[in-house]
Design a protein around this motif. Structure first.
Motif, short mmCIF file in Angstrom:
data_model
loop_
_atom_site.label_atom_id
_atom_site.label_comp_id
_atom_site.label_asym_id
_atom_site.label_seq_id
_atom_site.Cartn_x
_atom_site.Cartn_y
_atom_site.Cartn_z
N TYR A 161 -8.66 -6.35 -17.35
CA TYR A 161 -9.04 -5.44 -18.43
C TYR A 161 -8.91 -6.05 -19.82
O TYR A 161 -9.42 -5.49 -20.78
CB TYR A 161 -8.29 -4.12 -18.31
CG TYR A 161 -8.71 -3.39 -17.06
CD1 TYR A 161 -10.06 -3.07 -16.84
CD2 TYR A 161 -7.81 -3.05 -16.08
CE1 TYR A 161 -10.47 -2.44 -15.70
CE2 TYR A 161 -8.22 -2.41 -14.92
CZ TYR A 161 -9.55 -2.10 -14.74
OH TYR A 161 -9.97 -1.47 -13.60
N SER A 162 -8.27 -7.22 -19.94
CA SER A 162 -8.24 -7.90 -21.23
C SER A 162 -9.39 -8.89 -21.37
O SER A 162 -9.59 -9.47 -22.43
CB SER A 162 -6.90 -8.61 -21.45
OG SER A 162 -6.72 -9.64 -20.49
N SER A 163 -10.18 -9.05 -20.31
CA SER A 163 -11.37 -9.92 -20.37
C SER A 163 -12.56 -9.12 -20.88
O SER A 163 -12.60 -7.89 -20.74
CB SER A 163 -11.68 -10.48 -18.98
OG SER A 163 -12.20 -9.48 -18.13
N PRO A 164 -13.54 -9.79 -21.47
CA PRO A 164 -14.74 -9.07 -21.93
C PRO A 164 -15.45 -8.29 -20.82
O PRO A 164 -15.86 -7.15 -21.02
CB PRO A 164 -15.63 -10.18 -22.49
CG PRO A 164 -14.68 -11.26 -22.89
CD PRO A 164 -13.56 -11.20 -21.88
N THR A 165 -15.56 -8.88 -19.64
CA THR A 165 -16.24 -8.21 -18.53
C THR A 165 -15.44 -6.99 -18.06
O THR A 165 -16.01 -5.93 -17.82
CB THR A 165 -16.47 -9.18 -17.36
OG1 THR A 165 -17.28 -10.26 -17.83
CG2 THR A 165 -17.17 -8.51 -16.19
N GLY A 166 -14.14 -7.13 -17.93
CA GLY A 166 -13.30 -6.00 -17.54
C GLY A 166 -13.31 -4.90 -18.59
O GLY A 166 -13.33 -3.72 -18.27
#
Length: 192
Positions: A161-166
């Motif tokens: 969730y800290s990734s752009p996709t997440g």
């Protein structure tokens, strides 16, 4: 249903959000010279040495396959890249991550007479539920279920969730530390 593909770029962003700095994508490749066998004997798995190897990496992949939403693809490479960055940046954390995997394997061996990665996905999910990981408070110094929650489940969810996709998956396309500009704040959430 839309697929959300995780990439190494996502892993780099997640590592940055965790405060880990790496020297680019080449730093996120698993060192094949130090590979360990995927299956270990009971004595080897009980050994508390801090070497984070293939067995631990496979366990992280298996947990991610359970806790990540089904819409997400590219999980294997994402988890490998993220875990490699975490382990390489902090040897003390790597030791704790290894211990959490050993805790999960000890519980699994007690109930299923094998290590976690040897189970099918449904049984792995039941094992995590039976261990009480879902209800456990994440505590790096707590009992085994708290450590498994902290080092495996929460760390993997944080990475996602800290990734752009997440972030896009849950409607926060512009997480902290991810450049998006003022235009991203001028659109309503449902207007994509």
């Amino acid at each position: 249903m839309t697929d959300y593909e995780l990439t190494r770029r996502d892993a780099l962003k997640a590592l940055g959000a965790a405060g880990v700095t790496v020297g680019g994508a080449a730093a996120l490749t698993w060192d094949r010279s130090g590979d360990e066998p995927a299956e270990r004997s009971e004595d080897e798995t009980n050994d508390t040495e801090s070497e984070f190897g293939d067995h631990e990496r496979e366990t992280y992949r298996a947990v991610a396959a359970i806790v990540y939403p089904s819409e997400v693809t590219g999980v294997r490479e994402f988890v490998d890249s993220y875990v490699t960055g975490r382990v390489g940046a902090d040897p003390e954390r790597a030791t704790e991550m290894t211990t959490a995997v050993a805790d999960l394997d000890a519980y699994t061996r007690e109930w299923e007479d094998t290590v976690f990665t040897a189970l099918d996905t449904d049984t792995q999910e039941e094992t995590l539920r039976g261990m009480g990981v879902k209800a456990a408070d994440p505590d790096p110094h707590g009992d085994p279920r708290h450590r498994v929650r902290y080092y495996l489940v929460n760390d993997l969810l944080f990475a996602l969730y800290s990734s752009p996709t997440g972030g896009e998956l849950v409607g926060i396309e512009n997480p902290q530390g991810y450049p998006g500009g003022t235009s991203s704040y001028q659109q309503p959430p449902n207007n994509r």
